[in-house]
Design a protein around this motif. Sequence first.
Motif, mmCIF file in Angstrom:
data_model
loop_
_atom_site.group_PDB
_atom_site.id
_atom_site.type_symbol
_atom_site.label_atom_id
_atom_site.label_comp_id
_atom_site.label_asym_id
_atom_site.label_seq_id
_atom_site.Cartn_x
_atom_site.Cartn_y
_atom_site.Cartn_z
ATOM 1 N N CYS A 105 -0.521 -2.959 4.979
ATOM 2 C CA CYS A 105 -1.094 -4.017 4.141
ATOM 3 C C CYS A 105 -0.349 -5.329 4.383
ATOM 4 C CB CYS A 105 -1.028 -3.615 2.676
ATOM 5 S SG CYS A 105 -2.207 -2.292 2.301
ATOM 6 N N ASP B 259 2.603 1.569 6.060
ATOM 7 C CA ASP B 259 2.010 0.626 5.117
ATOM 8 C C ASP B 259 1.640 -0.619 5.905
ATOM 9 O OD1 ASP B 259 1.462 -1.334 3.252
ATOM 10 O OD2 ASP B 259 3.067 -0.745 1.890
ATOM 11 N N CYS C 226 0.800 -1.234 0.000
ATOM 12 C CA CYS C 226 0.000 0.000 0.000
ATOM 13 C C CYS C 226 0.831 1.281 0.000
ATOM 14 C CB CYS C 226 -0.918 0.021 1.220
ATOM 15 S SG CYS C 226 -2.119 -1.306 1.247
ATOM 16 N N LYS D 251 2.555 4.557 -1.044
ATOM 17 C CA LYS D 251 2.386 5.542 -2.110
ATOM 18 C C LYS D 251 3.327 6.722 -1.847
ATOM 19 C CE LYS D 251 -1.859 6.407 -1.198
ATOM 20 N NZ LYS D 251 -2.530 5.842 -0.094
#
Length: 89
Positions: free
Chosen positions: A56, A54, A28, A30
């Motif tokens: 995820c 992150d 995830c 970005k």
Amino acid sequence: MEEKKMETLHGLVLTDISATITVTSNGCTKKDDFKIELTKSLPPIATFIRVKPDNCDAVAHSIDLVFSLKEVGAAEFKVANPFVPGPAK
């Protein structure tokens, strides 16, 4: 709430228009999850800070994030972040 963490980098590529950092992602990550703090010195010192973790569950892998030199705030700079080898891309 913003969580600030100096990111461990796996690589950095600097061109005349951009700085590309390589970081670990769990699926995830970005570019918007990062901010750059620039310390005034000669040359300035850039620190890439992860402001959103992150969380995820994907297999950890390396990704590249591209920042313009305008976003960095300098064309020539040192980097404060530590560097270590990272997972495969």
